[in-house]
Design a protein around this motif. Structure first.
Motif, short mmCIF file in Angstrom:
data_model
loop_
_atom_site.label_atom_id
_atom_site.label_comp_id
_atom_site.label_asym_id
_atom_site.label_seq_id
_atom_site.Cartn_x
_atom_site.Cartn_y
_atom_site.Cartn_z
N SER A 130 -10.39 3.54 7.07
CA SER A 130 -9.53 2.75 6.06
C SER A 130 -8.09 3.40 6.21
O SER A 130 -7.88 4.55 6.04
CB SER A 130 -10.22 2.98 4.58
N SER A 131 -7.15 2.46 5.92
CA SER A 131 -5.99 3.05 5.78
C SER A 131 -5.23 2.80 4.51
O SER A 131 -5.51 2.16 3.53
CB SER A 131 -5.24 2.19 6.86
N SER A 132 -4.24 3.76 4.31
CA SER A 132 -3.37 3.88 3.04
C SER A 132 -2.22 4.37 3.45
O SER A 132 -1.84 4.86 4.39
CB SER A 132 -3.92 4.41 2.01
N TRP A 136 -4.81 7.79 7.39
CA TRP A 136 -5.95 7.09 7.90
C TRP A 136 -7.27 7.91 7.34
O TRP A 136 -7.49 9.23 7.35
CB TRP A 136 -6.20 7.16 9.30
N SER A 165 -8.22 -1.74 4.51
CA SER A 165 -7.16 -0.94 4.15
C SER A 165 -7.01 -0.96 2.40
O SER A 165 -7.52 -2.03 1.91
CB SER A 165 -5.78 -2.00 4.70
N SER A 170 -2.73 -2.97 8.27
CA SER A 170 -2.50 -1.94 9.54
C SER A 170 -3.47 -2.44 10.88
O SER A 170 -4.16 -3.11 10.72
CB SER A 170 -3.19 -0.55 8.99
N ALA A 183 -6.95 -3.88 10.07
CA ALA A 183 -7.44 -3.57 8.74
C ALA A 183 -6.72 -4.04 7.80
O ALA A 183 -5.48 -3.83 7.60
CB ALA A 183 -7.34 -1.77 8.74
N SER A 185 -7.07 -5.71 3.58
CA SER A 185 -7.28 -5.04 2.19
C SER A 185 -8.56 -5.65 1.53
O SER A 185 -9.36 -4.97 0.77
CB SER A 185 -6.23 -5.23 1.43
N ASN A 205 -1.49 3.66 14.22
CA ASN A 205 -1.31 2.24 13.54
C ASN A 205 -0.33 1.40 14.47
O ASN A 205 0.70 2.09 14.59
CB ASN A 205 -0.73 2.38 12.12
N ASN A 292 -0.69 1.51 -3.28
CA ASN A 292 0.23 1.39 -2.04
C ASN A 292 1.53 1.53 -2.55
O ASN A 292 2.61 1.08 -1.70
CB ASN A 292 -0.01 0.00 -1.53
#
Length: 316
Positions: A130-132, A136, A165, A170, A183, A185, A205, A292
């Motif tokens: 998961s990305s933020s 990662w 995400s 991403s 990825a 949300s 990314n 975010n």
């Protein structure tokens, strides 16, 4: 001289740009999916080179054979309505080229979307990636551990990355193992891959989604099964536990180093349902997009691999 000036400037620009390019990792595959993609790229390049060779050969031949000469000064060729077979030929050739490239591309796309040949009967290692903004998170539900900004995987075992995400879209990409996949949300996308040999690879990314996207790099370390099991045991024995409040602060923090935890955030922040399509829940609420916000004045780190002062456990 006036005509050569712009040409010289163009050649100089290309030289300077190409000199700054790193090695083409997509042409140095370390897994079957990346090998398939690499072969397709090379095939396409060779086919285009062949087409250019034919075109330029004919171009030079026509210029040489039919150029104006003193011996044929004043010559006017007879009027010709055209040649049916030549017109069929130069129409059919482009169609054939496009058809060949299309078939190869479709076959490659289908092949890399599935589990690589020879690994269909093996149980995959599931990793939630998961990305933020701008990092990662890698959750291992089978082992019950989690890492940030690096991922370790065993070789010769299918890996199923499940991507989503916490913020903007991403693109998860490990060039030496597979192509990129988005990825998002509120939905899960899957990426199947296998590493054939041990080694460290760069992941990143690949989608421009904000000022910090270039720093969303991570290390993918492929290791033997024995080394992987030892690393998992070491993480469980020595890494701190991830608390819900700490995870929320982590999501709000724009840039962090490598971190390791002896549990996963999936326990208190589950991933989107695999059958849940992008667009929010039944009440119109968007999940995984609450953290975010990024301070536009925050200074970017020099390297995505900088160690976090509180969590410096790397596992290798």
């Amino acid at each position: 001289m006036n005509k050569r000036g712009p040409l010289f400037a163009l050649l100089l620009s290309f030289t300077l740009l190409l000199s700054g390019c790193s090695s083409l990792t997509v042409l140095d595959p370390k897994g079957p999916a990346a090998k398939t993609l690499s072969d397709t790229i090379i095939f396409s390049i060779l086919m285009m080179v062949g087409i250019l060779a034919v075109v330029y050969t004919l171009y030079i031949f026509i210029l040489t054979k039919y150029r104006a000469k003193k011996s044929n000064e004043g010559y006017e060729p007879p009027h010709d309505e055209g040649n049916k077979w030549l017109e069929i030929l130069w129409t059919a050739i482009p169609i054939l080229i496009v058809a060949v490239l299309s078939v190869v591309t479709v076959k490659t796309t289908v092949a890399v979307e599935n589990v690589p040949d020879g690994y269909e009967n093996q149980k995959p290692l599931v990793i939630y990636a998961s990305s933020s903004n701008w990092k990662w998170h890698f959750s291992y539900p089978e082992e019950g551990i989690e890492t940030v900004n690096y991922v370790n995987i065993p070789i010769h075992r299918p890996i199923e990355f499940r991507l989503y995400s916490f913020g903007t879209i991403s693109s998860f990409w490990i060039p030496q193992l597979h192509g990129q996949k988005y990825a998002m949300s509120d939905m899960i996308t899957k990426l199947n891959m296998v590493a054939d040999e041990p080694g460290s690879m760069l992941g990143r990314n690949a989608n421009f989604n904000g000022e910090g996207f270039a720093h969303m790099e991570f290390e993918a370390l492929a290791m033997t099964s024995t080394e992987y099991d030892k690393w998992v045991k070491d993480v469980k024995d020595t890494a701190p536990e991830l608390k819900e409040d700490e995870f929320k602060k982590l999501l709000d923090t724009a840039h962090v180093g490598r971190m390791t935890f002896s549990n996963t955030h999936l326990e208190f922040s589950p991933p989107p349902s695999e059958n849940h399509h992008h667009g929010g829940d039944a009440n119109g609420n968007e999940e995984h997009q609450d953290h975010n916000d990024v301070d536009p004045n925050e200074q970017l780190p020099d390297s995505p691999a900088e160690e976090s002062p509180n969590h410096q456990h790397e596992g290798h």
